[in-house]
Write an enzyme that holds these catalytic residues in place. Structure first.
Site, short mmCIF file in Angstrom:
data_model
loop_
_atom_site.label_atom_id
_atom_site.label_comp_id
_atom_site.label_asym_id
_atom_site.label_seq_id
_atom_site.Cartn_x
_atom_site.Cartn_y
_atom_site.Cartn_z
N TYR A 118 0.81 -1.14 -0.01
CA TYR A 118 0.27 -0.19 0.04
C TYR A 118 0.88 1.19 -0.12
O TYR A 118 0.39 2.40 -0.12
CB TYR A 118 -0.98 -0.01 1.19
CG TYR A 118 -1.98 -1.05 1.01
CD1 TYR A 118 -2.83 -1.24 -0.05
CD2 TYR A 118 -2.06 -2.09 2.17
CE1 TYR A 118 -3.64 -2.46 0.07
CE2 TYR A 118 -2.84 -3.18 2.09
CZ TYR A 118 -3.49 -3.25 1.01
OH TYR A 118 -4.57 -4.37 0.85
N HIS A 139 -8.45 2.50 -5.81
CA HIS A 139 -7.73 1.64 -5.12
C HIS A 139 -6.13 2.09 -5.01
O HIS A 139 -5.84 2.33 -6.21
CB HIS A 139 -7.71 0.30 -5.53
CG HIS A 139 -9.28 -0.29 -5.32
ND1 HIS A 139 -9.95 -0.87 -3.91
CD2 HIS A 139 -10.30 -0.37 -6.22
CE1 HIS A 139 -11.20 -1.02 -4.34
NE2 HIS A 139 -11.24 -0.73 -5.67
O1 CA2 Z 1 -5.88 -1.34 -2.94
C1 CA2 Z 1 -6.68 -0.77 -2.34
O2 CA2 Z 1 -6.73 0.38 -1.86
C2 CA2 Z 1 -7.62 -1.87 -1.59
O3 CA2 Z 1 -8.98 -1.11 -1.27
C3 CA2 Z 1 -7.26 -1.76 0.04
C4 CA2 Z 1 -8.09 -3.16 0.74
C5 CA2 Z 1 -8.23 -4.17 0.07
O4 CA2 Z 1 -8.83 -5.04 0.78
C6 CA2 Z 1 -8.73 -3.93 -1.27
O5 CA2 Z 1 -8.75 -5.25 -1.71
C7 CA2 Z 1 -7.76 -3.03 -2.20
C8 CA2 Z 1 -7.28 -3.18 2.18
C9 CA2 Z 1 -7.09 -2.01 3.04
C10 CA2 Z 1 -6.32 -2.36 4.17
O6 CA2 Z 1 -5.46 -1.33 4.43
C11 CA2 Z 1 -4.24 -1.37 5.15
C12 CA2 Z 1 -3.38 -0.30 5.08
C13 CA2 Z 1 -2.44 -0.52 5.84
C14 CA2 Z 1 -1.96 -1.78 6.48
C15 CA2 Z 1 -2.64 -2.55 6.46
C16 CA2 Z 1 -4.00 -2.60 5.96
#
Ligand code: CA2
Length: 145
Positions: A24, A101
């Site tokens: 991310y 995303h």
């Molecule tokens: O890529 C993206 O922005 C997502 O929406 C992020 C989601 C995921 O479930 C989607 O498939 C794609 C997850 C967000 C979790 O965010 C975190 C950020 C930092 C550390 C852990 C989780």
């Protein structure tokens, strides 16, 4: 003065920059907010930037945007893959909706390849890290007045 662009983020995105930077990126959600503010301001627009870990809270904000927003950027995070309730709320919004995303879900696990939100979105921006949000704000601004 046009109405603000609502920029909504779903569960766990408050952890941005703290965990999983390889997926991310290193930017925090505050960095993302500043990036969105700057892009919106350069385009003569304002934003309302919010994040929640709670489905009902996100739905309340989607309903608020119906009345008080000009367009919406939404990163539904995990709820994108699961929430018919968020899809129903978005379908009631007669505004441009840009799904956003950080990662490219299509290049990850198969369960990420489907999002309910895409059924209501005008378009999708994925895979550019924090820049996905700025690009999505730009697209939302271009689609609304
Ligand atoms: O890529 C993206 O922005 C997502 O929406 C992020 C989601 C995921 O479930 C989607 O498939 C794609 C997850 C967000 C979790 O965010 C975190 C950020 C930092 C550390 C852990 C989780």
């Amino acid at each position: 003065m046009s109405k603000p662009i609502y920029v909504l983020s779903g569960p766990n995105l408050n952890l941005l920059g703290v965990r999983e930077p390889e997926i991310y990126g290193k930017d925090t959600l505050e960095d993302v907010r500043l990036l969105c503010e700057a892009r919106a301001s350069a385009l003569g627009r304002t934003i309302v930037f919010r994040q929640s870990n709670h489905e009902g809270q996100l739905i309340d904000w989607i309903q608020e945007a119906r009345e008080h927003g000009s367009a919406m950027v939404i990163n539904p995070a995990g709820y994108g893959h699961t929430s018919v309730a968020i899809l129903d709320a978005l379908k009631a919004v007669d505004l441009p909706i840009v799904e956003c995303h950080l990662s490219n879900p299509a290049a990850r696990e198969s369960f990420r390849r489907h999002t309910y939100v895409s059924l209501a979105a005008t378009g999708v921006v994925s895979g550019f890290g924090a820049a996905s949000y700025a690009l999505a704000v730009e697209a939302a601004a271009g689609l609304s007045a």
